[in-house]
Design a protein around this motif. Sequence first.
Motif: not given
Length: 759
Positions: A593-599, A618-619
């Motif tokens: 399970a993952f979460q990635a926040k990109t700027r 999220k996924g």
Amino acid sequence: MKLNFTRMAAAVSLAMLQMNGAFAQQAPATTGGDALQMERVVVTGSAAGTSKMKSSVSISTMEHDAIMQAAPTSAADVLRSIPGVRSESSGGEGNANMTVRGVPISAGGARYVQIQEDGLPVLQSGDFNFITPDAYVRIDGTLSHLEVVRGGSASTLATNSPGGIINFISKTGAEKGGSVGVSTGLDYQSTRLDFDYGAPISDKTRFFIGGFYRRGEGIRESGVTSERGGQIRGNMTHELDNGFIRLSFKHLDDQTPTTLPVPVQVSNQRISTIDGIDPRTVTFYSPYWVSDVALDKNNNRVSHDVNDGLTVKSNTIGLEAQFNLGAGWTLSENFRKSSNSGRFIGVFAANNGKIGNYTVASGPNTGKPYAGRAFSAVVFNTSIDDAGSAMSNTKLAKTFQLADGAKLTATGGLYTSIQNIGLTWNFNEYLMQATGDKPALLKTASSTPGLVGPAFGGCCSRAIDMQYRFISPYVNMGFERGAFNVDASVRQDRQKASGTANIATGAVRYNPATVQFVDYSLNHNSYSVGGNYKLTPALAFFARASDGVAFNADRILFGTPLDGSAPININTVEQIEGGVKWRSGALSTFVTAFQAKTRETNYEATTQKTTANSYDAKGVELEAAYLIGAFKVNGGVTLTNAKIIATAPGSEALIGNTPRRQAKVVYQLAPTYALGDALFGVSVIGTGKAWADDQHTILMPAYQVVNGFLKYQVAAKTSMSLTVNNLFNKIGYTEVEGDGHAARSITGRSVKLGLTYSF
């Protein structure tokens, strides 16, 4: 629609368990026991080699045989078989767009993913305009296996790779033997010769060499020879009493066609084809092109054959060494010097055409009337003057033996690189028949057949000479005690950019007065911390948090001043992930399970638009394999819920939308079966529907691609293979222009026959 990721992952795992039970009743008792090779030691994204079962990152491996069975048409095509990786491999042997886990593809290339060969990047930035790392990577007999890390320690153990690392690892001659093979297209014109051989020279020295040469038209029929060239690679390894030294080289000189978006039409958000233009097969390379005249950096006019397509040249030398210094100390070095150049020539549809009455201006029908559709064909003619580099990664590690069998390993490293990027852009517009059958140019006011003039208002005759230097110290601490291990690492990437950029006045002359001087420095501190616990030898849990950076390169030229007088934006990715690895008999699974926040900030050449967005994805990704007797199946599914959560002023309407080209579901399935002297199988790669644009005005439909292979052992040392790519000849759109006038699809069905002699 909201996805219940936990429920979906559980359903997939339950289905695999049911299959496990069914086969346990019907099949022989022989099982593979480790279908995902959990005990294999991996080196990518790791301060020191460790097994997948003990690692606290999501990592997949793919062996050479499995790669070839997937019937890939390019290096990017291989990556579509890896869970969590999004590879838009519709452009040919280069120009692919890649990312992982909902991290966006806002323009082209692989900004957040680093493509490596033997542990060092092919190019320091993955999203240089017109020259992407996959253009310099070829799949042949020199490849041992592939290691792919998603997220995790990629942020701190490589530069410009917060999303992941894709490492193509070469054979080294550890096993004596080789092969020679020939393959040819059955429904297209292309012939290729492959060879490889490795063997010991002495008790402590071995070598390996291999490569290929090809010539032909390519899968898309054009009437011209657009495939021409190949590569040769080799290495020599000398084992020492306390380590090894390895020297390597590569010579690549290859020419291949490239595919750009072709005319389509959009109505009610749906894409449809235009009569005479099949996105699966059409190419606008043609024997009826005239020479494209471009402006070089010295203001000279130079002619080029449009049909040359993508030409890449690379000469590299490398040194890899590792020494056990005693008392728990280990020193290692990985160095490569590369000379890279080439030319990118592709035909881009600037509109979807207009039906009218025209006059043919090239080819055997010159002067005859043509009643039909004509479109604006823009020739992207970009000289890759210099993409050379020098890279070094030096590591010193010390392992401390502690009480109760525990150990602490401290690693300090220094990565340095110099990456040149010299490009000369030229965009000329022509009027061309809208047909996939050897299109001709049409008469315009110019004395040059078909020529309209500089494209897009003369914006894009550009001269770029840049150098990007990185100095990146890093530290990793790893603690292991029994079934538990934890590691933490920090890295400081320091980028120094210098050089010049210029736009030709009126697309006719470069003037010294308009030169943009670039001179700035940036730095960013990244971290990664994770742990893994083996509850049993067959069950492990892991978790990790990380923060990383991808520095901009040539995509921010010609905008904000880059002389150090104004702030320079960077692109960051924050990730958290956790998962489980489990084996039971013939079944192996890897769920994350993952979460990635990109700027990020971005500039796209074809739209000439600058964006500044933030994203949250999220996924869940699942990788599974089942091996029993002669039957094996590998599969995976990635479920992603990605949103735009912030924008630059004026674009707030995009907030809450799914990023362009991001499907909620991507999946892979690859069963194989051995029957006597035959091995056969299929691979199914599918993607759900996705919006083509951030504004949600164009919908790209879901599609799946089925590839098949059959390998038959004719004699003890001779085998024959038949591979089919896109067996059911599906259209699969991977990108659409913002106004819907053009789109790019995967290539249609192709069939290849091969014969290999092993010795």
